[in-house]
Design a protein around this motif. Sequence first.
Motif, mmCIF file in Angstrom:
data_model
loop_
_atom_site.group_PDB
_atom_site.id
_atom_site.type_symbol
_atom_site.label_atom_id
_atom_site.label_comp_id
_atom_site.label_asym_id
_atom_site.label_seq_id
_atom_site.Cartn_x
_atom_site.Cartn_y
_atom_site.Cartn_z
ATOM 1 N N UNK A 117 -16.781 11.111 60.779
ATOM 2 C CA UNK A 117 -15.355 10.326 61.543
ATOM 3 C C UNK A 117 -14.073 11.004 61.137
ATOM 4 N N UNK A 118 -14.175 11.025 60.351
ATOM 5 C CA UNK A 118 -12.559 12.491 59.749
ATOM 6 C C UNK A 118 -12.778 13.895 60.911
ATOM 7 N N UNK A 119 -13.763 14.442 60.561
ATOM 8 C CA UNK A 119 -13.960 15.219 61.224
ATOM 9 C C UNK A 119 -13.922 15.516 62.553
ATOM 10 N N UNK A 120 -14.337 14.099 63.167
ATOM 11 C CA UNK A 120 -14.532 13.754 64.820
ATOM 12 C C UNK A 120 -12.318 13.407 64.707
ATOM 13 N N UNK A 121 -12.198 12.614 64.282
ATOM 14 C CA UNK A 121 -10.834 12.601 64.223
ATOM 15 C C UNK A 121 -9.473 13.360 64.561
ATOM 16 N N UNK A 122 -10.024 14.568 63.592
ATOM 17 C CA UNK A 122 -9.274 15.974 63.282
ATOM 18 C C UNK A 122 -9.461 16.888 64.737
ATOM 19 N N UNK A 123 -10.532 16.455 65.254
ATOM 20 C CA UNK A 123 -11.074 18.071 66.325
ATOM 21 C C UNK A 123 -11.554 18.629 65.570
ATOM 22 N N UNK A 124 -11.940 18.293 64.669
ATOM 23 C CA UNK A 124 -12.593 19.464 63.924
ATOM 24 C C UNK A 124 -12.264 20.730 63.403
ATOM 25 N N UNK A 125 -10.974 19.995 63.576
ATOM 26 C CA UNK A 125 -9.621 21.654 62.854
ATOM 27 C C UNK A 125 -9.830 22.255 61.487
ATOM 28 N N UNK A 126 -10.088 23.265 61.431
ATOM 29 C CA UNK A 126 -10.074 23.582 59.730
ATOM 30 C C UNK A 126 -8.949 23.359 59.343
ATOM 31 N N UNK A 127 -7.841 23.762 59.839
ATOM 32 C CA UNK A 127 -6.874 23.412 59.553
ATOM 33 C C UNK A 127 -5.728 22.445 60.470
ATOM 34 N N UNK A 128 -6.032 20.712 60.280
ATOM 35 C CA UNK A 128 -5.132 20.018 61.519
ATOM 36 C C UNK A 128 -4.079 19.537 60.802
ATOM 37 N N UNK A 129 -3.321 19.087 62.025
ATOM 38 C CA UNK A 129 -1.690 19.021 61.649
ATOM 39 C C UNK A 129 -1.206 17.477 60.854
ATOM 40 N N UNK A 130 -0.472 17.363 60.414
ATOM 41 C CA UNK A 130 -0.392 15.181 60.448
ATOM 42 C C UNK A 130 -0.432 14.880 60.848
ATOM 43 N N UNK A 131 -0.163 14.998 61.892
ATOM 44 C CA UNK A 131 -0.438 13.518 63.048
ATOM 45 C C UNK A 131 -2.138 13.496 63.132
ATOM 46 N N UNK A 132 -2.676 14.438 63.099
ATOM 47 C CA UNK A 132 -3.981 14.131 62.867
ATOM 48 C C UNK A 132 -4.664 13.293 61.769
ATOM 49 N N UNK A 133 -3.895 13.698 60.488
ATOM 50 C CA UNK A 133 -4.281 13.565 59.542
ATOM 51 C C UNK A 133 -3.474 12.108 59.475
ATOM 52 N N UNK A 134 -2.632 12.108 60.350
ATOM 53 C CA UNK A 134 -2.092 10.068 59.826
ATOM 54 C C UNK A 134 -3.213 9.617 60.772
ATOM 55 N N UNK A 135 -3.745 10.128 62.008
ATOM 56 C CA UNK A 135 -5.246 9.261 62.144
ATOM 57 C C UNK A 135 -5.779 9.162 61.156
ATOM 58 N N UNK A 136 -6.271 10.507 60.514
ATOM 59 C CA UNK A 136 -7.424 9.732 59.751
ATOM 60 C C UNK A 136 -7.087 8.951 58.625
ATOM 61 N N UNK A 137 -6.022 8.822 57.812
ATOM 62 C CA UNK A 137 -5.470 7.384 56.918
ATOM 63 C C UNK A 137 -5.401 6.441 57.566
ATOM 64 N N UNK A 138 -5.216 6.343 58.731
ATOM 65 C CA UNK A 138 -5.147 4.842 59.262
ATOM 66 C C UNK A 138 -6.357 4.748 59.273
ATOM 67 N N UNK A 139 -7.964 5.580 59.813
ATOM 68 C CA UNK A 139 -8.792 5.130 59.734
ATOM 69 C C UNK A 139 -9.760 4.423 58.602
ATOM 70 N N UNK A 140 -8.857 5.574 57.246
ATOM 71 C CA UNK A 140 -9.637 5.263 55.534
ATOM 72 C C UNK A 140 -8.318 3.879 54.635
ATOM 73 N N UNK A 141 -7.187 3.772 55.477
ATOM 74 C CA UNK A 141 -7.104 2.471 54.632
ATOM 75 C C UNK A 141 -7.499 1.705 55.726
ATOM 76 N N UNK A 142 -7.891 1.325 57.200
ATOM 77 C CA UNK A 142 -8.493 -0.083 57.452
ATOM 78 C C UNK A 142 -9.828 0.186 56.679
#
Length: 509
Positions: free
Chosen positions: A450-475
């Motif tokens: 799920x996190x790889x999908x949220x961050x688009x599979x980027x090896x160095x995702x930006x903060x916006x993508x990581x923030x979307x991942x943190x929303x997922x983990x919090x939920x």
Amino acid sequence: MTTPSSKAQGSGVPAAAPDAAPATAPGRRRWLILAVASAAQFLAVLDMIAVNIAFPAIGADFRSASTAELSWVLNAYTIVLAALLVPAGRLADAIGGRRSFLTGIALFGFASVACGAAPGLGTLIAARVVQGVAAAVLVPTSLSLALPAFPPRERATAVGVWTAVSAVAASAGPVAGGLLAAFDWRWIFLVNPPVVLLAWVAGLRLLPRTGPVRTGPVRTGPVRTGPGPGERRRLDPLGTLLVLLGTGSLTTACVEAADWGYGAPATLGFLAVGLVMGALAVAHVRRHPDPVVDPAMFRTRAFTAATLGLLSYFLAYAASILAATLLFTGAWGWSSARAGLAVTPWPLTVLVVSMLSGRIVKTLGERTTAVVGGLCFAAGPVWWLLLAGGDGAHYAVQFMPGLVLTGIGAGLYQPVMFSAAGLLPARQLSLGSGVLMMSRQGGSALGVAALVMITGGAARPGLDALRAGWVFTAVTAALAAVAGAAVRTGVRADPGENGGSGTDPLRHH
């Protein structure tokens, strides 16, 4: 004359079934049993993580292999372990936990030697498959052997220790893997046999003798399920095959999706096979007289809540670990070694809180402890979402408090939820443990995917993508807290305390 049965009835606790768990072990012996069980858990977790760190060193030895081929050194273990947890737990209940444990630990040792001596990549992958089989036997069986040795009031403490050992293995894995790989990656496997030998000898002397279950309740309904009095439990080959194909296919799709592509025919094909096999497995166990997974176990409310809660929790857990690593090595540009040190407060907090979890459960009760644990874990990614910035200059303020919060949550949540296996009859202890471990492995695989999908599979995702991942983990962590609210394992009160009154350890829907 007061019989044990009448005393149990008078205390509000159901009388022991014919297949009830063995009597609790004396003080010192029960802790030794837990030590043996924890050693198996330590090996299974350590080998999974240490090999990930040694991946580049293994690739250097097999330079003719592609990255996709090398990845099976990691994935073969993960997929086989996840696929076999439930069937292995069912088999352990059928033939006896002690026999399964001793067989599994010996097989793990032999497979480790084969990994360390592998002359080629194909041999190494085959040996890792055998290691995965052995780990699938060990992990649920170790918990099912340890839990009955402790009275209900001490089980949260016991599982807390068991969880703490996992935290130690998780934190030691990167360090051990890096150090051993720097010398020779084969030593990651060759250090296992001495520990295996010690655990096998100790298990032979300490573990209670358990044999095949021959009795069980007869449930009402048009079709009698479960063995009747005097009957030996039968294996369920078709059900085992369906569960194996379903879990194996789904896990493969999750593990390989990032490399294959989320819309690739191979990914969609494995996903479709997993869903179809899962549906067939559900239909099969509802009709079979003695299925590989007994649907009756999910009538225990706390066990069902624990199964769903652990699935949701490990979605958050695995995604959070990966997100932290990507932040450190990507947005902050840290080295892998520095990133590993930066994550250390997490497992250290889990270790400390897990060791204290028994006392906390006695004070707060298991339900409150689980809810607080889930909410504390959810608070970690919320902290990162609000405060984590584009550089690591203020790591101690921006990120470390979130690691401590998630560590507290993990140390509180896991012991209560894994203790739910102890609510099941003795004939289902290993199977129940396998189901809970399946939730752990499945949640972890799905969380990473799920996190790889949220961050688009980027090896160095930006903060916006990581923030979307943190929303997922919090939920997902918050959903785990909701599941914790449905848990009542009966570990707070002991039948022998408070005037002989205790909670019913088998509360059903």
